[in-house]
Design a protein around this motif. Sequence first.
Motif, PDB file in Angstrom:
ATOM      1  N   ALA A  16       0.827  -1.204   0.000  1.00 24.24           N
ATOM      2  CA  ALA A  16       0.000   0.000   0.000  1.00 24.24           C
ATOM      3  C   ALA A  16       0.864   1.257   0.000  1.00 24.24           C
ATOM      4  O   ALA A  16       0.524   2.260  -0.643  1.00 24.24           O
ATOM      5  N   MET A  17       1.984   1.234   0.732  1.00 21.60           N
ATOM      6  CA  MET A  17       2.879   2.385   0.766  1.00 21.60           C
ATOM      7  C   MET A  17       3.403   2.705  -0.624  1.00 21.60           C
ATOM      8  O   MET A  17       3.409   3.863  -1.058  1.00 21.60           O
ATOM      9  N   ARG A  18       3.813   1.676  -1.363  1.00 23.67           N
ATOM     10  CA  ARG A  18       4.341   1.899  -2.707  1.00 23.67           C
ATOM     11  C   ARG A  18       3.234   2.412  -3.625  1.00 23.67           C
ATOM     12  O   ARG A  18       3.497   3.222  -4.521  1.00 23.67           O
ATOM     13  N   PHE A  19       2.010   1.967  -3.405  1.00 23.69           N
ATOM     14  CA  PHE A  19       0.902   2.457  -4.218  1.00 23.69           C
ATOM     15  C   PHE A  19       0.695   3.952  -3.986  1.00 23.69           C
ATOM     16  O   PHE A  19       0.555   4.723  -4.940  1.00 23.69           O
ATOM     17  N   VAL A  20       0.679   4.356  -2.716  1.00 23.20           N
ATOM     18  CA  VAL A  20       0.485   5.765  -2.397  1.00 23.20           C
ATOM     19  C   VAL A  20       1.615   6.616  -2.963  1.00 23.20           C
ATOM     20  O   VAL A  20       1.381   7.654  -3.596  1.00 23.20           O
ATOM     21  N   SER A  21       2.862   6.169  -2.773  1.00 18.67           N
ATOM     22  CA  SER A  21       4.003   6.943  -3.270  1.00 18.67           C
ATOM     23  C   SER A  21       4.028   6.959  -4.794  1.00 18.67           C
ATOM     24  O   SER A  21       4.328   7.994  -5.409  1.00 18.67           O
ATOM     25  N   TRP A  22       3.712   5.818  -5.434  1.00 21.80           N
ATOM     26  CA  TRP A  22       3.670   5.770  -6.900  1.00 21.80           C
ATOM     27  C   TRP A  22       2.615   6.734  -7.428  1.00 21.80           C
ATOM     28  O   TRP A  22       2.857   7.494  -8.370  1.00 21.80           O
ATOM     29  N   LEU A  23       1.437   6.722  -6.798  1.00 19.23           N
ATOM     30  CA  LEU A  23       0.345   7.592  -7.246  1.00 19.23           C
ATOM     31  C   LEU A  23       0.735   9.060  -7.087  1.00 19.23           C
ATOM     32  O   LEU A  23       0.482   9.884  -7.979  1.00 19.23           O
ATOM     33  N   MET A  24       1.371   9.381  -5.982  1.00 21.63           N
ATOM     34  CA  MET A  24       1.784  10.768  -5.751  1.00 21.63           C
ATOM     35  C   MET A  24       2.824  11.221  -6.764  1.00 21.63           C
ATOM     36  O   MET A  24       2.740  12.309  -7.326  1.00 21.63           O
ATOM     37  N   MET A  25       3.821  10.359  -7.013  1.00 20.50           N
ATOM     38  CA  MET A  25       4.886  10.734  -7.931  1.00 20.50           C
ATOM     39  C   MET A  25       4.365  10.920  -9.347  1.00 20.50           C
ATOM     40  O   MET A  25       4.729  11.878 -10.047  1.00 20.50           O
ATOM     41  N   ARG A  26       3.522   9.989  -9.801  1.00 20.97           N
ATOM     42  CA  ARG A  26       3.018  10.059 -11.169  1.00 20.97           C
ATOM     43  C   ARG A  26       2.004  11.192 -11.334  1.00 20.97           C
ATOM     44  O   ARG A  26       1.791  11.670 -12.442  1.00 20.97           O
ATOM     45  N   THR A  27       1.391  11.607 -10.229  1.00 23.26           N
ATOM     46  CA  THR A  27       0.417  12.690 -10.295  1.00 23.26           C
ATOM     47  C   THR A  27       1.091  14.057 -10.230  1.00 23.26           C
ATOM     48  O   THR A  27       0.724  14.990 -10.962  1.00 23.26           O
ATOM     49  N   LEU A  28       2.092  14.187  -9.383  1.00 23.64           N
ATOM     50  CA  LEU A  28       2.670  15.500  -9.095  1.00 23.64           C
ATOM     51  C   LEU A  28       3.814  15.897 -10.012  1.00 23.64           C
ATOM     52  O   LEU A  28       4.079  17.087 -10.178  1.00 23.64           O
ATOM     53  N   TYR A  29       4.516  14.928 -10.587  1.00 21.19           N
ATOM     54  CA  TYR A  29       5.728  15.236 -11.335  1.00 21.19           C
ATOM     55  C   TYR A  29       5.780  14.482 -12.658  1.00 21.19           C
ATOM     56  O   TYR A  29       5.139  13.445 -12.832  1.00 21.19           O
ATOM     57  N   ARG A  30       6.564  15.034 -13.572  1.00 17.98           N
ATOM     58  CA  ARG A  30       6.936  14.328 -14.794  1.00 17.98           C
ATOM     59  C   ARG A  30       8.430  14.045 -14.697  1.00 17.98           C
ATOM     60  O   ARG A  30       9.246  14.962 -14.780  1.00 17.98           O
ATOM     61  N   LEU A  31       8.749  12.787 -14.497  1.00 25.70           N
ATOM     62  CA  LEU A  31      10.114  12.405 -14.138  1.00 25.70           C
ATOM     63  C   LEU A  31      10.913  11.919 -15.335  1.00 25.70           C
ATOM     64  O   LEU A  31      10.400  11.197 -16.202  1.00 25.70           O
ATOM     65  N   ARG A  32      12.189  12.301 -15.361  1.00 26.56           N
ATOM     66  CA  ARG A  32      13.148  11.734 -16.298  1.00 26.56           C
ATOM     67  C   ARG A  32      14.374  11.309 -15.496  1.00 26.56           C
ATOM     68  O   ARG A  32      14.796  12.012 -14.567  1.00 26.56           O
ATOM     69  N   VAL A  33      14.940  10.187 -15.863  1.00 30.65           N
ATOM     70  CA  VAL A  33      16.040   9.602 -15.089  1.00 30.65           C
ATOM     71  C   VAL A  33      17.228   9.367 -16.007  1.00 30.65           C
ATOM     72  O   VAL A  33      17.064   8.884 -17.134  1.00 30.65           O
ATOM     73  N   HIS A  34      18.419   9.679 -15.511  1.00 30.06           N
ATOM     74  CA  HIS A  34      19.636   9.487 -16.287  1.00 30.06           C
ATOM     75  C   HIS A  34      20.677   8.753 -15.434  1.00 30.06           C
ATOM     76  O   HIS A  34      21.076   9.259 -14.384  1.00 30.06           O
ATOM     77  N   GLY A  35      21.076   7.565 -15.850  1.00 34.01           N
ATOM     78  CA  GLY A  35      22.196   6.875 -15.227  1.00 34.01           C
ATOM     79  C   GLY A  35      21.862   5.901 -14.120  1.00 34.01           C
ATOM     80  O   GLY A  35      22.775   5.271 -13.576  1.00 34.01           O
ATOM     81  N   ILE A  36      20.596   5.754 -13.768  1.00 37.25           N
ATOM     82  CA  ILE A  36      20.226   4.822 -12.685  1.00 37.25           C
ATOM     83  C   ILE A  36      20.700   3.409 -13.016  1.00 37.25           C
ATOM     84  O   ILE A  36      21.326   2.732 -12.207  1.00 37.25           O
ATOM     85  N   GLU A  37      20.375   2.956 -14.216  1.00 36.49           N
ATOM     86  CA  GLU A  37      20.688   1.573 -14.586  1.00 36.49           C
ATOM     87  C   GLU A  37      22.200   1.335 -14.643  1.00 36.49           C
ATOM     88  O   GLU A  37      22.685   0.248 -14.335  1.00 36.49           O
TER      89      GLU A  37
END
Length: 637
Positions: free
Chosen positions: A431-452
Amino acid sequence: MAHSQFDLLRQRRFLPYFFVQALGAFNDNVFRQAIIGLLGAMAVAGTIDPGLRGTYTQLAPAIFILPYFLFSAVAGQFAERTDKARLIRITTAMEIAIMSVAALGFWLQSMPVLLVALFATGMQSTLFGPVKYSILPAVLKPEELTGGNGLVEMGTSISILIGMLIGGLVFALGGDAAPMIAGLLVIALAIAGNLVSRMIPSVPSVTPDLKINWNLWSESLKAWRLTRKQLAVRNAVLGVSWFWFVGTVLTGNLPVYAETYLGGTQTLYVFALAVFSIGVGIGSLLCEKLSGRVVEIGLVPLGALGMSGFLLDLYFARPDPATVTGLDVMGFMAEPGSWRIVMDLAGIGVFSGFFVVPLFALIQSRTPREETSRVIAGMNIQNAIFIVIAAIGGIALQEKLGWTIPQLFHALAVVGVLVSLWIFSIVPEFAMRFVSWLMMRTLYRLRVHGIEKYVPDEGAALIVCNHVSYMDALILSGVIPRPVRFVMYYKIFNIPVMSWIFRTARAIPIAGARENPELMQKAFDEIDAALAAGELVGIFPEGALTKDGDIAAFKSGVERILKRAADAGRPVPVVPMALRGMWSSMWSHRDSRMRRMRLPRRFRAHVEVVVGDPIDGRTATAALLEDKVRALRGNDA
């Protein structure tokens, strides 16, 4: 650089395996549907007693699933100790022999011979089952697990559907030559699978000396207990079994539902099954996009609620028998309310994909490599139990209590919500990951560089990043494939609602030496213990949120962490990261408190996470790490 799960279909480490498992599912369903077709042809020709036909029809599924109870534990051991590519070649060679027996059964029109072949097919599928999923964490990177599992689930669901269609068409269109065509087809598919399997690269065992325990009962119990060692894995396995339970009830009742409640023919049943199967495929493929290439179990609650919601609507869409009969697909689609039913079936499929793909990825990522095959075997035993309960329970409720199929779907929806709530209450991480996932996808447009590239797939590492807003830890935890133990100021840790998320994520609260020296010492002890256990630890070395958008000087606490680990003989690398765009986003200190209370135009801000080369913890200093993070952030706050 953009990545897609479809890139895996161009790589030898995945493509041959993908086709082998798809061909296997395809051939199994061609064979099983062809048996049903032969029974129908024999009934029309009068060469089989109608009562005996019904007996064979009910007996066939039981014969196929019986090997999962008997041999899953032994299969898991063989998959653990054997090179997985070699074992796949062995199982596909077995399939050629088994389908040769099946072909003989078709040519002789002998049901006993076909049932022997069906039992052997179940045994071969049982042996292949643990390899099918345990090979993925061995050949895929952690950030590829969700996409790889999505492709496998899509391939499996579509292969099952097409296999059933082809198996049925053989006897619908083949005439007198149908038994011969069916026999040649299943042999040809088995040979094709074996030829493709020879292109799978070697995947050596990590436990080649594992001693096989031939006691089926004790080893089955041991495999099942392995699924319960970790709470999250135990409940992920339970979730997968629930997926099979729902699928069994739904697909098992679709033929009668399509005829009685939709007023259709066999063609309409196939259409309804196709809508559900394609939905599962689409949902499975969407998981990677929605998860951001991490094992995002936050999708699981979304999938569970979506499945139950569409099942409930399916009940309300058509609770009573149809007033018309004999409708084909076009005739049904012209009926009032037909599109609602189609959307419900598709929705159940899509959200089933959201539900099951992250669960498979979690099981694979959280299970020790040397136990993965046996855990999958234990899961297969539990799945078989749930399938049998679903089949028997569905029949009993309809025959003994007089339930209709829509009422069965209604009950399944209600139970689905209760099961989901129970699982998520036991494992709040879901449930925690659901809440955080929903918040992140709702509030921000994310781009990631170099994680992998730079975040290690396993082992300890210290992550350092600039600190701009209260959401920083949630953003980083959402884009890093592995769980991260974040160290955060205790007042942020104790923010209402957010505190539940931080606690569930096992964040480590810290205070200044003057505020609470005991809490500070406890935090350093927890950090050291987490690194010693091979975990990722994330810190914000500035010690507070930036008040002007610039990066403040990194405090010496980071050096204390690294020195303690190095002095203990286990130095850890430091992975520098920078957040770009957060200063102009929600909940930074850019505006006054009153302005931050309003909904700002910075909603859905573009935010980037940039990762740099790991730095040796034995030589890293606070000043060096600050310079690295500044360089990664550049001029964009």
